[in-house]
Enzyme design. Structure first.
Site, PDB file in Angstrom:
ATOM      1  N   ASP A  35      -2.161   5.134  17.076  1.00  0.00           N
ATOM      2  CA  ASP A  35      -2.509   3.720  17.245  1.00  0.00           C
ATOM      3  C   ASP A  35      -1.720   3.148  18.417  1.00  0.00           C
ATOM      4  O   ASP A  35      -1.071   3.882  19.163  1.00  0.00           O
ATOM      5  CB  ASP A  35      -2.210   2.963  15.950  1.00  0.00           C
ATOM      6  N   GLY A  87     -10.649 -11.795   9.988  1.00  0.00           N
ATOM      7  CA  GLY A  87     -11.241 -11.439  11.279  1.00  0.00           C
ATOM      8  C   GLY A  87     -11.924 -10.088  11.301  1.00  0.00           C
ATOM      9  O   GLY A  87     -11.797  -9.305  10.357  1.00  0.00           O
ATOM     10  N   TYR A  88     -12.623  -9.818  12.397  1.00  0.00           N
ATOM     11  CA  TYR A  88     -13.381  -8.563  12.538  1.00  0.00           C
ATOM     12  C   TYR A  88     -14.142  -8.247  11.246  1.00  0.00           C
ATOM     13  O   TYR A  88     -13.901  -7.235  10.592  1.00  0.00           O
ATOM     14  CB  TYR A  88     -12.445  -7.411  12.918  1.00  0.00           C
ATOM     15  N   TRP A 100       0.825  -1.220   0.000  1.00  0.00           N
ATOM     16  CA  TRP A 100       0.000   0.000   0.000  1.00  0.00           C
ATOM     17  C   TRP A 100       0.855   1.263   0.000  1.00  0.00           C
ATOM     18  O   TRP A 100       0.342   2.355  -0.156  1.00  0.00           O
ATOM     19  CB  TRP A 100      -0.951   0.005   1.188  1.00  0.00           C
ATOM     20  N   ARG A 101       2.162   1.101   0.196  1.00  0.00           N
ATOM     21  CA  ARG A 101       3.026   2.284   0.178  1.00  0.00           C
ATOM     22  C   ARG A 101       3.450   2.662  -1.233  1.00  0.00           C
ATOM     23  O   ARG A 101       3.825   3.811  -1.479  1.00  0.00           O
ATOM     24  CB  ARG A 101       4.276   2.036   1.026  1.00  0.00           C
ATOM     25  N   CYS A 130      14.925  10.312  23.861  1.00  0.00           N
ATOM     26  CA  CYS A 130      13.961   9.457  24.568  1.00  0.00           C
ATOM     27  C   CYS A 130      14.220   9.495  26.069  1.00  0.00           C
ATOM     28  O   CYS A 130      15.221   8.963  26.563  1.00  0.00           O
ATOM     29  CB  CYS A 130      14.067   8.020  24.052  1.00  0.00           C
ATOM     30  N   TYR A 183      -8.113   7.283  14.760  1.00  0.00           N
ATOM     31  CA  TYR A 183      -6.857   6.813  14.180  1.00  0.00           C
ATOM     32  C   TYR A 183      -6.934   6.754  12.652  1.00  0.00           C
ATOM     33  O   TYR A 183      -6.068   7.298  11.951  1.00  0.00           O
ATOM     34  CB  TYR A 183      -6.455   5.422  14.714  1.00  0.00           C
ATOM     35  N   CYS A 239      10.772  -0.003  18.668  1.00  0.00           N
ATOM     36  CA  CYS A 239      10.158   0.197  19.987  1.00  0.00           C
ATOM     37  C   CYS A 239       9.045  -0.839  20.146  1.00  0.00           C
ATOM     38  O   CYS A 239       7.865  -0.514  20.284  1.00  0.00           O
ATOM     39  CB  CYS A 239       9.618   1.624  20.074  1.00  0.00           C
ATOM     40  N   GLN A 255      -5.984  -3.564  14.286  1.00  0.00           N
ATOM     41  CA  GLN A 255      -5.768  -4.710  15.172  1.00  0.00           C
ATOM     42  C   GLN A 255      -5.244  -5.926  14.433  1.00  0.00           C
ATOM     43  O   GLN A 255      -5.498  -7.074  14.820  1.00  0.00           O
ATOM     44  CB  GLN A 255      -7.078  -5.071  15.890  1.00  0.00           C
ATOM     45  N   GLU A 261      -5.653   0.644   5.705  1.00  0.00           N
ATOM     46  CA  GLU A 261      -5.825   1.055   7.100  1.00  0.00           C
ATOM     47  C   GLU A 261      -6.955   0.284   7.784  1.00  0.00           C
ATOM     48  O   GLU A 261      -6.851  -0.052   8.960  1.00  0.00           O
ATOM     49  CB  GLU A 261      -6.072   2.565   7.197  1.00  0.00           C
TER      50      GLU A 261
END
Length: 360
Positions: free
Chosen positions: A149, A92-93, A35-36, A220, A131, A203, A53, A48
């Site tokens: 997010d 899912g969802y 998608w980029r 940080c 989001y 991270c 999730q 998106e």
DNA sequence: AAGGCGGGGCT
DNA sequence: AGCCCAGCCTT
């Protein structure tokens, strides 16, 4: 005993420096994702929604297939529900794709088949919250809105040493307001993606953050005060409940009996084998279908499927009937090409295929 | 504010 | 066995 996290107050955190380091790192390290390559509003929107999730690696094959089958808003608006569920099968969802169709129909009617070039209007569409509106606005339309997010909450909790529970709505609003002040107007698309990329690759959740190779370590506070690892703060979730189900794989020659699930609730509108509440004995199952109709019954292995909020403990039976009773009978080809079956039934779908092979 | 809503990969 | 994921919607 209360642990003391007081620091020496000499930690450094410079907005401009942080953003510059973030964007430089992103330019050099961004993953190549489908998608980029061509971030049109439609493709960004589809990606998106799929990524809500859901991990990048899980989305990749679905994204390509979906945008090939339905290349624009008009195609999606006119798509058949069974086709949409089939394209979403296993992701899912499932309510996400139902909302996307509503959204597409609304955009055809009110926006000439385009997504609106406005954060506020995007947010009014079904399935698009804070989001996703921020992500589409910044990535597809280059508008300076934050997209907060789980990754971004984790990254900023550590950057600023925030003790706020990131599951709270108030915390998300707070971080949205904070992050607004960091957005580089001319590169808001890269900024949105770079923050999430740092969250996914450096991270990281569920493991030691890779502070030693993090481009933001200099800015940080969590890293400098040795607190990155204990953050973010999150309340524990409640335990799942367990539901027992009995699954009947009813077969006649080369066909199997399916039923469609209710239009609301869990796995809404998808197809399933005959499913009974509770754990039923073989005798009970035979009585349910009528002894006289049954040619053969085989007890299958038990299976477990874990959803977010509930756990199904299933016992399955394969029943060969003498003649077709009323219902939706389905060939192997239709099962593969037309009817979406949720992953929860995988063990019994496998058993069905095994049975069909023995019948050849 | 809390709970419903999938599925998979990691620790 | 738990945690978490490019969250949103309903109650």
């Amino acid at each position: 005993m209360k642990k003391c996290y007081n620091t020496t107050m000499k930690e450094k955190h410079d907005k401009q420096h942080l953003v510059q380091a973030l964007l430089e790192w992103y330019d050099a390290n961004a993953r190549i994702l489908p998608w980029r390559s061509e971030p049109t509003p439609y493709r960004v929107w589809v990606s998106e929604i799929m990524l809500q999730q859901t991990r990048v690696e899980a989305v990749k094959p679905y994204f390509e297939r979906f945008v090939n089958a339905l290349p624009d808003v008009h195609a999606l608006a006119n798509a058949d529900d069974d086709e949409l569920h089939k394209l979403w099968e296993g992701l899912g969802y499932y309510n996400r794709v139902k909302n996307m169709k509503k959204c597409a129909q609304y955009c055809v009617k009110h926006y000439a088949g385009s997504l609106p070039n406005s954060y506020e209007l995007l947010k009014q569409l079904p399935g698009i919250g804070d989001y996703t509106a921020g992500a589409i606005a910044s990535i597809a339309f280059h508008l300076p809105y934050p997209a907060v997010d789980g990754n971004v909450l984790r990254v900023f909790s550590r950057l600023l040493v925030s003790e706020d529970d990131i599951l709270k709505e108030r915390t998300k609003k707070k971080f949205q307001n904070i992050i607004k002040e960091y957005i580089p107007i001319e590169r808001c698309d890269a900024f949105t993606q770079a923050l999430m990329e740092i969250g996914a690759l450096i991270c990281v959740p569920n493991a030691m953050p890779r502070c030693n190779i993090c481009p933001l370590a200099e800015d940080c506070i969590g890293y400098q005060s040795h607190q990155a690892q204990r953050l973010p703060i999150k309340e524990k979730k409640k335990a799942r409940r367990i539901e027992k189900k009995t699954i009947l794989v009813v077969v006649h020659q080369k066909e199997v009996l399916l039923q469609q699930r209710a239009e609301d609730g869990l796995l809404a509108g998808l197809y399933e084998f005959i499913t009974l509440d509770g754990e039923r004995e073989e005798e009970e199952v035979m009585a349910f279908l009528g002894h006289e109709r049954i040619h053969k019954i085989i007890k299958l292995r038990s299976a477990k499927h874990i959803f977010s909020h509930v756990e199904w403990h299933m016992q399955g039976y394969l029943l060969e009937v003498k003649e077709k009773l009323d219902g939706l009978w389905c060939t192997q080809q239709a099962l593969e090409q037309q009817y979406a079956i949720p992953t929860a039934f995988k063990a019994y779908k496998d058993a069905l295929y095994t049975w069909w092979r023995t019948q050849e």
